[in-house]
Scaffold this motif. Structure first.
Motif, PDB file in Angstrom:
ATOM      1  N   ALA A  79      15.147  49.794  84.353  1.00 18.89           N
ATOM      2  CA  ALA A  79      15.068  48.705  83.380  1.00 18.89           C
ATOM      3  C   ALA A  79      16.461  48.135  83.152  1.00 18.89           C
ATOM      4  O   ALA A  79      17.432  48.872  83.014  1.00 18.89           O
ATOM      5  CB  ALA A  79      14.482  49.202  82.070  1.00 18.89           C
ATOM      6  N   MET A  80      16.537  46.817  83.147  1.00 18.12           N
ATOM      7  CA  MET A  80      17.812  46.154  82.893  1.00 18.12           C
ATOM      8  C   MET A  80      17.624  45.195  81.719  1.00 18.12           C
ATOM      9  O   MET A  80      16.610  44.520  81.618  1.00 18.12           O
ATOM     10  CB  MET A  80      18.272  45.376  84.117  1.00 18.12           C
ATOM     11  N   THR A  81      18.600  45.171  80.848  1.00 22.50           N
ATOM     12  CA  THR A  81      18.564  44.302  79.675  1.00 22.50           C
ATOM     13  C   THR A  81      19.869  43.534  79.581  1.00 22.50           C
ATOM     14  O   THR A  81      20.938  44.095  79.813  1.00 22.50           O
ATOM     15  CB  THR A  81      18.371  45.125  78.380  1.00 22.50           C
ATOM     16  N   MET A  82      19.764  42.255  79.247  1.00 21.39           N
ATOM     17  CA  MET A  82      20.944  41.433  79.050  1.00 21.39           C
ATOM     18  C   MET A  82      20.832  40.763  77.687  1.00 21.39           C
ATOM     19  O   MET A  82      19.824  40.129  77.374  1.00 21.39           O
ATOM     20  CB  MET A  82      21.046  40.359  80.146  1.00 21.39           C
ATOM     21  N   ASN A  83      21.842  40.957  76.851  1.00 18.28           N
ATOM     22  CA  ASN A  83      21.904  40.300  75.549  1.00 18.28           C
ATOM     23  C   ASN A  83      22.765  39.051  75.680  1.00 18.28           C
ATOM     24  O   ASN A  83      23.925  39.144  76.083  1.00 18.28           O
ATOM     25  CB  ASN A  83      22.505  41.230  74.488  1.00 18.28           C
ATOM     26  N   ILE A  84      22.211  37.919  75.322  1.00 14.16           N
ATOM     27  CA  ILE A  84      22.931  36.658  75.428  1.00 14.16           C
ATOM     28  C   ILE A  84      23.606  36.364  74.096  1.00 14.16           C
ATOM     29  O   ILE A  84      22.939  36.256  73.068  1.00 14.16           O
ATOM     30  CB  ILE A  84      21.979  35.518  75.824  1.00 14.16           C
ATOM     31  N   GLU A  85      24.932  36.252  74.122  1.00 14.98           N
ATOM     32  CA  GLU A  85      25.691  35.931  72.918  1.00 14.98           C
ATOM     33  C   GLU A  85      26.065  34.460  72.866  1.00 14.98           C
ATOM     34  O   GLU A  85      26.196  33.883  71.791  1.00 14.98           O
ATOM     35  CB  GLU A  85      26.937  36.796  72.837  1.00 14.98           C
ATOM     36  N   SER A  86      26.257  33.847  74.030  1.00 15.22           N
ATOM     37  CA  SER A  86      26.534  32.416  74.054  1.00 15.22           C
ATOM     38  C   SER A  86      26.118  31.862  75.414  1.00 15.22           C
ATOM     39  O   SER A  86      26.022  32.597  76.394  1.00 15.22           O
ATOM     40  CB  SER A  86      28.002  32.114  73.787  1.00 15.22           C
ATOM     41  N   MET A  87      25.884  30.564  75.410  1.00 22.40           N
ATOM     42  CA  MET A  87      25.440  29.906  76.626  1.00 22.40           C
ATOM     43  C   MET A  87      25.893  28.458  76.551  1.00 22.40           C
ATOM     44  O   MET A  87      25.875  27.843  75.486  1.00 22.40           O
ATOM     45  CB  MET A  87      23.919  29.977  76.704  1.00 22.40           C
ATOM     46  N   GLU A  88      26.324  27.917  77.679  1.00 19.87           N
ATOM     47  CA  GLU A  88      26.677  26.503  77.729  1.00 19.87           C
ATOM     48  C   GLU A  88      26.084  25.907  78.992  1.00 19.87           C
ATOM     49  O   GLU A  88      26.176  26.507  80.066  1.00 19.87           O
ATOM     50  CB  GLU A  88      28.194  26.319  77.711  1.00 19.87           C
ATOM     51  N   THR A  89      25.471  24.766  78.853  1.00 20.81           N
ATOM     52  CA  THR A  89      24.892  24.083  80.000  1.00 20.81           C
ATOM     53  C   THR A  89      25.184  22.595  79.889  1.00 20.81           C
ATOM     54  O   THR A  89      25.270  22.049  78.797  1.00 20.81           O
ATOM     55  CB  THR A  89      23.369  24.351  80.107  1.00 20.81           C
ATOM     56  N   ARG A  90      25.363  21.962  81.013  1.00 21.03           N
ATOM     57  CA  ARG A  90      25.610  20.526  81.056  1.00 21.03           C
ATOM     58  C   ARG A  90      24.662  19.951  82.089  1.00 21.03           C
ATOM     59  O   ARG A  90      24.562  20.473  83.200  1.00 21.03           O
ATOM     60  CB  ARG A  90      27.066  20.248  81.442  1.00 21.03           C
ATOM     61  N   THR A  91      23.972  18.899  81.720  1.00 16.19           N
ATOM     62  CA  THR A  91      23.006  18.312  82.629  1.00 16.19           C
ATOM     63  C   THR A  91      23.025  16.794  82.525  1.00 16.19           C
ATOM     64  O   THR A  91      23.239  16.242  81.447  1.00 16.19           O
ATOM     65  CB  THR A  91      21.586  18.845  82.335  1.00 16.19           C
ATOM     66  N   PRO A  92      22.831  16.118  83.653  1.00 16.56           N
ATOM     67  CA  PRO A  92      22.671  14.668  83.573  1.00 16.56           C
ATOM     68  C   PRO A  92      21.290  14.348  83.029  1.00 16.56           C
ATOM     69  O   PRO A  92      20.366  15.166  83.115  1.00 16.56           O
ATOM     70  CB  PRO A  92      22.812  14.208  85.027  1.00 16.56           C
ATOM     71  N   CYS A  93      21.155  13.190  82.458  1.00 11.55           N
ATOM     72  CA  CYS A  93      19.846  12.767  81.987  1.00 11.55           C
ATOM     73  C   CYS A  93      19.754  11.251  82.007  1.00 11.55           C
ATOM     74  O   CYS A  93      20.763  10.556  81.998  1.00 11.55           O
ATOM     75  CB  CYS A  93      19.545  13.305  80.591  1.00 11.55           C
ATOM     76  N   GLU A  94      18.544  10.778  82.097  1.00 13.21           N
ATOM     77  CA  GLU A  94      18.276   9.354  81.963  1.00 13.21           C
ATOM     78  C   GLU A  94      17.804   9.129  80.538  1.00 13.21           C
ATOM     79  O   GLU A  94      17.040   9.922  79.994  1.00 13.21           O
ATOM     80  CB  GLU A  94      17.191   8.915  82.943  1.00 13.21           C
ATOM     81  N   LEU A  95      18.282   8.057  79.933  1.00 14.27           N
ATOM     82  CA  LEU A  95      17.888   7.742  78.562  1.00 14.27           C
ATOM     83  C   LEU A  95      16.992   6.512  78.537  1.00 14.27           C
ATOM     84  O   LEU A  95      17.124   5.614  79.362  1.00 14.27           O
ATOM     85  CB  LEU A  95      19.119   7.482  77.689  1.00 14.27           C
ATOM     86  N   HIS A  96      16.100   6.496  77.586  1.00 14.14           N
ATOM     87  CA  HIS A  96      15.225   5.351  77.330  1.00 14.14           C
ATOM     88  C   HIS A  96      15.367   5.046  75.847  1.00 14.14           C
ATOM     89  O   HIS A  96      15.116   5.914  75.006  1.00 14.14           O
ATOM     90  CB  HIS A  96      13.780   5.712  77.673  1.00 14.14           C
ATOM     91  N   ILE A  97      15.806   3.830  75.531  1.00 10.64           N
ATOM     92  CA  ILE A  97      16.021   3.456  74.135  1.00 10.64           C
ATOM     93  C   ILE A  97      15.107   2.293  73.801  1.00 10.64           C
ATOM     94  O   ILE A  97      15.042   1.310  74.536  1.00 10.64           O
ATOM     95  CB  ILE A  97      17.496   3.074  73.893  1.00 10.64           C
ATOM     96  N   GLU A  98      14.388   2.426  72.701  1.00 15.11           N
ATOM     97  CA  GLU A  98      13.519   1.338  72.259  1.00 15.11           C
ATOM     98  C   GLU A  98      13.579   1.234  70.743  1.00 15.11           C
ATOM     99  O   GLU A  98      13.958   2.172  70.054  1.00 15.11           O
ATOM    100  CB  GLU A  98      12.087   1.531  72.730  1.00 15.11           C
ATOM    101  N   VAL A  99      13.220   0.076  70.264  1.00 18.61           N
ATOM    102  CA  VAL A  99      13.145  -0.167  68.828  1.00 18.61           C
ATOM    103  C   VAL A  99      11.671  -0.414  68.509  1.00 18.61           C
ATOM    104  O   VAL A  99      11.033  -1.271  69.114  1.00 18.61           O
ATOM    105  CB  VAL A  99      13.999  -1.395  68.422  1.00 18.61           C
ATOM    106  N   ASP A 100      11.119   0.359  67.562  1.00 20.87           N
ATOM    107  CA  ASP A 100       9.702   0.224  67.245  1.00 20.87           C
ATOM    108  C   ASP A 100       9.468  -0.920  66.261  1.00 20.87           C
ATOM    109  O   ASP A 100      10.396  -1.636  65.869  1.00 20.87           O
ATOM    110  CB  ASP A 100       9.103   1.550  66.757  1.00 20.87           C
ATOM    111  N   GLU A 101       8.230  -1.091  65.860  1.00 17.60           N
ATOM    112  CA  GLU A 101       7.845  -2.203  64.984  1.00 17.60           C
ATOM    113  C   GLU A 101       8.501  -2.135  63.597  1.00 17.60           C
ATOM    114  O   GLU A 101       8.558  -3.128  62.882  1.00 17.60           O
ATOM    115  CB  GLU A 101       6.319  -2.283  64.844  1.00 17.60           C
ATOM    116  N   ASN A 102       9.021  -0.959  63.208  1.00 18.66           N
ATOM    117  CA  ASN A 102       9.715  -0.791  61.921  1.00 18.66           C
ATOM    118  C   ASN A 102      11.235  -0.834  62.077  1.00 18.66           C
ATOM    119  O   ASN A 102      11.960  -0.401  61.186  1.00 18.66           O
ATOM    120  CB  ASN A 102       9.309   0.532  61.264  1.00 18.66           C
TER     121      ASN A 102
END
Length: 91
Positions: free
Chosen positions: A35-58
């Motif tokens: 059995a192996m166990t890993m305790n995560i104390e911190s994590m950092e990730t960077r990822t590209p993303c596509e954004l979609h911006i809209e303005v609703d009726e309000n």
């Protein structure tokens, strides 16, 4: 309207970040009957993303995000936004 999605492709940015942050604090697995166990104390990730911006009726701004669906080299490359997420366990 689905509360998790702006349209059929983009989820709300808040949901996108929540899904990226959904990390179990303790990971367990077995390897060669040990059995192996890993305790995560911190994590950092960077990822590209596509954004979609809209303005609703309000006149509320709604931001959606997805990971890039594909990569195709063109003469004018699309600009992807990058999200860096750092999670640190409280002591």
């Amino acid at each position: 309207m689905n509360d998790d999605y702006l349209d059929e492709d983009f989820m709300f940015l808040s949901r996108f970040i929540e899904d990226m942050a959904a990390v179990d604090e303790v990971l367990q697995d077995s390897y060669m009957d040990k059995a192996m166990t890993m305790n995560i104390e911190s994590m950092e990730t960077r990822t590209p993303c596509e954004l979609h911006i809209e303005v609703d009726e309000n006149n509320q701004v709604r931001i959606g995000a997805i990971p890039p669906l594909y990569y195709v080299e063109t003469t004018v490359m699309p600009v992807f936004h990058h999200i860096t997420l750092k999670i640190v366990k409280e002591k």
